[in-house]
Write a protein that holds these residues in place. Structure first.
Motif, PDB file in Angstrom:
ATOM      1  N   ASN A 101      -1.498   5.713  -0.411  1.00  0.00           N
ATOM      2  CA  ASN A 101      -0.171   5.115  -0.598  1.00  0.00           C
ATOM      3  C   ASN A 101       0.762   5.454   0.548  1.00  0.00           C
ATOM      4  OD1 ASN A 101       0.004   7.809  -1.198  1.00  0.00           O
ATOM      5  ND2 ASN A 101       1.284   7.564  -2.993  1.00  0.00           N
ATOM      6  N   PRO A 102       0.382   5.065   1.782  1.00  0.00           N
ATOM      7  CA  PRO A 102       1.319   5.320   2.888  1.00  0.00           C
ATOM      8  C   PRO A 102       2.602   4.530   2.691  1.00  0.00           C
ATOM      9  CG  PRO A 102      -0.523   3.948   3.621  1.00  0.00           C
ATOM     10  CD  PRO A 102      -0.818   4.362   2.222  1.00  0.00           C
ATOM     11  N   PHE A 103       3.672   4.972   3.365  1.00  0.00           N
ATOM     12  CA  PHE A 103       4.918   4.216   3.341  1.00  0.00           C
ATOM     13  C   PHE A 103       4.797   3.051   4.310  1.00  0.00           C
ATOM     14  CE2 PHE A 103       6.401   8.761   2.773  1.00  0.00           C
ATOM     15  CZ  PHE A 103       6.456   8.668   1.399  1.00  0.00           C
ATOM     16  N   PRO A 104       5.518   1.969   4.066  1.00  0.00           N
ATOM     17  CA  PRO A 104       5.461   0.837   5.012  1.00  0.00           C
ATOM     18  C   PRO A 104       6.242   1.158   6.279  1.00  0.00           C
ATOM     19  CG  PRO A 104       6.942   0.323   3.203  1.00  0.00           C
ATOM     20  CD  PRO A 104       6.356   1.666   2.909  1.00  0.00           C
ATOM     21  N   LYS A 105       5.822   2.183   6.954  1.00  0.00           N
ATOM     22  CA  LYS A 105       6.470   2.616   8.192  1.00  0.00           C
ATOM     23  C   LYS A 105       5.365   2.845   9.208  1.00  0.00           C
ATOM     24  CE  LYS A 105       9.757   5.490   5.543  1.00  0.00           C
ATOM     25  NZ  LYS A 105      11.142   5.236   5.847  1.00  0.00           N
ATOM     26  N   TYR A 116       7.476  12.173   7.698  1.00  0.00           N
ATOM     27  CA  TYR A 116       8.453  11.903   6.639  1.00  0.00           C
ATOM     28  C   TYR A 116       8.922  13.194   5.953  1.00  0.00           C
ATOM     29  CZ  TYR A 116      10.457  10.508   2.194  1.00  0.00           C
ATOM     30  OH  TYR A 116      11.298  10.379   1.127  1.00  0.00           O
ATOM     31  N   GLY A 117       7.953  13.996   5.524  1.00  0.00           N
ATOM     32  CA  GLY A 117       8.296  15.219   4.789  1.00  0.00           C
ATOM     33  C   GLY A 117       9.139  16.175   5.621  1.00  0.00           C
ATOM     34  N   ASN A 155       2.200  -0.035  12.372  1.00  0.00           N
ATOM     35  CA  ASN A 155       2.357   0.109  10.927  1.00  0.00           C
ATOM     36  C   ASN A 155       1.125   0.742  10.274  1.00  0.00           C
ATOM     37  OD1 ASN A 155       2.501  -0.600   8.012  1.00  0.00           O
ATOM     38  ND2 ASN A 155       4.354  -1.645   8.684  1.00  0.00           N
ATOM     39  N   TYR A 212      -0.087   0.275   7.521  1.00  0.00           N
ATOM     40  CA  TYR A 212      -0.925  -0.629   6.727  1.00  0.00           C
ATOM     41  C   TYR A 212      -1.933  -1.392   7.577  1.00  0.00           C
ATOM     42  CZ  TYR A 212       1.155   0.620   2.400  1.00  0.00           C
ATOM     43  OH  TYR A 212       1.521   1.348   1.297  1.00  0.00           O
ATOM     44  N   ARG A 233      -0.019  13.454   6.016  1.00  0.00           N
ATOM     45  CA  ARG A 233       1.358  13.467   5.553  1.00  0.00           C
ATOM     46  C   ARG A 233       1.612  14.695   4.679  1.00  0.00           C
ATOM     47  NH1 ARG A 233       2.973   8.249   2.124  1.00  0.00           N
ATOM     48  NH2 ARG A 233       1.873   9.371   0.489  1.00  0.00           N
TER      49      ARG A 233
END
Ligand SMILES: Nc1ncnc2c1ncn2[C@@H]1O[C@H](COP(=O)(O)OP(=O)(O)OP(=O)(O)O)[C@@H](O)[C@H]1O
Ligand SMILES: [Mg+2]
Lengths: 308, 262
Positions: free
Chosen positions: B106-110, B118-119, B155, B157, B171
């Protein structure tokens, strides 16, 4: 066992049934007809607009059109369109200053913070707000909001750009909120879980994950909101009046493009006069503007569509 | 050699100690009086039939279960001498120490880079150079660096499922956690990607304590030190993986691992 109950036989019979095949071909044609109806109407409207607007543009010099002097009914008429465009932009801007922050916050609350039960109650109520006829909003602006504003802002005219701008914003809130909420809601929960598992707070999840992930939908809701504000008629016609001055002073009356059309179609612009054709010119500009806005909204959703 | 090993076993620190844990979804009890210890640098596998509470249990370890409304718990989970259910224990703090990898990537759309950092970013690291360093180390540790180093800004994704899952591991690693919780991390992956993740887990256990839920008995046997068998919300048996798979004490464990289960 009854022979007629044989499943394979029944299915085979059904396949051989000619009527069934005919319907399969005929019904979609009706669908096509219905679908093309709206296209044909649009093309018709555009043609009418173009045709009569052309008569206007061919008779009035461009320098006059792009001037700030609008006096269609004077003995020596002038058809500067800038006051109308200016008024439309100012009222729309005020509306979006109200609708975007409140609509977005409402959407965030509904999507990220409200419990399911509360959301199920609040969202339909909010959407009900969008169903109120705009004339009611116009009346609300003129007889309720303006008097309050007059107490707060000395010198505010009875007809002004501020009050209908605000009320238009209120009218657009449900649209922005509802569309943004849809966009946020379609962000998969797995993504929120990923963020929570990294120690994010609810606010961080909302602002760092959900909003960026729903960005295109949110932007599209803004653009559609602007488009709605630009095309809005009754509220501004009632509460902003018909002053044709070119001003940035929002406490004064100013006439938007839509209000101009209302004034002249309900007044006595004789068919064939320049004033009459100017309606089509303004209508065309409005049409082009909202068309561009809608295209922009589509472009944003496509270009920034998040892949997940 | 052997005595050295036993010595090491005895010296192992207890990371989690679960005491009399019960959990209810509304009125339905999903976990029943669990008692459990998890030791440092162990890979602990959790096995059991579908619906027995494996996910529920692993999500309780970092209190992710609380996202679901109407969840009630009783008992305690001592994590490094503190009860995670204490109101003084901030749930965000716990989750920075205990990372989680989910069943479906479930990666972020970034971008890939933004995903990894991110963290650290939300927890206050702003320095670009430091973030870049974190990204590289985490991606190296999750065995993804070589595949993505030239496209850190594209990206996430665009990656394959297996790469996405390793990105999610990166992550989690970027937070420098102590524990990694993994809920069927390979169930959405093909055998090759699965093998890569398993290899990675073997590598990561040197530095992390890992709890992994798996439906694959072979996977549990291959990568875990301890195996816990759950059945209908109860912990039936927890022991060295070797013991569980060769000489389980409980008949039900034996039935399950030999595939004789209902
Ligand atoms: N959100 C929920 N609300 C209510 N009950 C739930 C919820 N999630 C799980 N349960 C119930 O709790 C029990 C344990 O579920 P859990 O997801 O922990 O099982 P699991 O061992 O992970 O199964 P699987 O191997 O299929 O993933 C099941 O009976 C399930 O129906
Ligand atoms: Mg599960």
């Amino acid at each position: 066992m009854d022979k007629s109950m044989n499943v394979r036989e029944v299915i085979k019979d059904n396949f051989n049934n000619k009527r069934h095949r005919g319907l399969e071909k005929f019904i979609p044609k009706i669908f096509l007809l219905a679908a093309s109806l709206s296209v044909v109407t649009t093309v018709g409207i555009v043609c009418t607009l173009l045709f009569d607007a052309f008569k206007f543009f061919s008779r009035v010099p461009l320098r006059e059109i792009f001037s700030t002097k609008l006096a269609p009914l004077s003995a020596n008429p002038s058809f500067g369109i800038l006051p109308l465009i200016n008024a439309t932009m100012i009222t729309s801007l005020i509306a979006m200053c109200v609708a975007i922050p409140i609509g977005l916050t409402a959407a965030l609350y509904l999507s990220e913070f409200a419990s399911d039960g509360l959301r199920r109650i609040l969202k339909p109520i909010m959407e009900l707000l969008a169903g109120i006829p705009t004339i009611v909003y116009g009346f609300f602006a003129y007889s309720f909001v303006t008097p309050i504003l007059m107490k707060l802002i000395p010198g505010l005219e009875a007809k002004n750009a501020l009050s209908p701008g605000i009320v238009m914003g209120i009218m657009i809130i449900p649209m922005v909120a509802s569309l943004s909420e849809d966009a946020m809601n379609s962000v998969p929960n797995a993504m929120r879980e990923g963020a929570f598992a990294l120690g994010s707070t609810k606010l961080e999840v909302a602002f760092k994950v959900v909003i960026p992930a729903a960005f295109s939908g949110i932007m599209a809701s803004f653009v559609l909101g602007i488009s709605r504000a630009v095309g809005e008629t009754m509220i501004v016609a009632i509460a902003s009046g018909s002053s044709k001055i070119f001003t940035f002073d929002i406490t004064r009356s100013m006439q938007t493009m839509t209000a101009y059309i209302v004034e002249f179609t309900s007044g006595d612009a004789g068919s064939g006069t320049l004033g009459y054709y100017s309606l089509y010119a303004v209508g065309l500009i409005l049409f082009v503007f909202t068309l561009l806005m809608n295209l922009l909204a589509q472009y944003i959703t496509r270009k920034y569509r998040e892949e997940y | 050699m052997i005595s050295q090993n036993t010595n090491k076993d005895e010296a192992k620190r207890i990371i989690y100690s679960v005491n009399n844990l019960n959990l209810w979804y509304g009125k339905d009890q999903a976990l029943k009086n669990l008692n459990f210890t998890i030791e440092e640098n162990d890979v602990t596998a959790i096995i059991g039939p579908s619906g027995c509470g494996k996910s529920t249990f692993i999500k309780t370890l970092n209190r992710m279960i609380e996202i679901i409304p109407n969840v009630k718990t009783s008992g305690e989970i001592i994590y490094n001498d503190r009860n995670i259910f204490d109101s003084a224990f901030g749930v965000e703090e716990l989750r920075t120490r205990v990372g989680m990898v989910f069943q479906k990537p479930n990666p972020f759309p970034k971008s890939i880079f933004e995903n990894v950092v991110y963290g650290p970013k939300i927890h206050g690291i702003r320095n670009k150079k430091k973030l870049m360093e974190i990204a590289e180390v985490s991606l190296r540790n999750s065995a993804l660096w070589d595949e993505v180093k030239d496209r850190l800004n594209s990206n996430a994704y665009g990656l394959s499922g297996g790469q996405q899952q390793r990105l999610c591991i990166a992550r989690a690693l970027a937070m420098e956690p102590e524990v990694l919780l993994m809920d069927e991390p390979t169930s959405a992956l093909d055998p090759i990607a699965t093998a890569k993740i398993e290899e990675l887990i073997m590598e990561l256990k040197k530095d992390y304590t890992i709890v992994i839920v798996t439906h694959s008995m072979q996977q549990a046997a291959r990568i875990s030190d301890k195996t816990a068998f759950f059945l209908m919300g109860e912990l039936i048996e927890l022991d060295k993986t070797k013991t569980i798979f060769t000489t389980p004490r409980d008949k039900r464990t034996e039935d399950y691992i030999t595939g004789r289960f209902g």
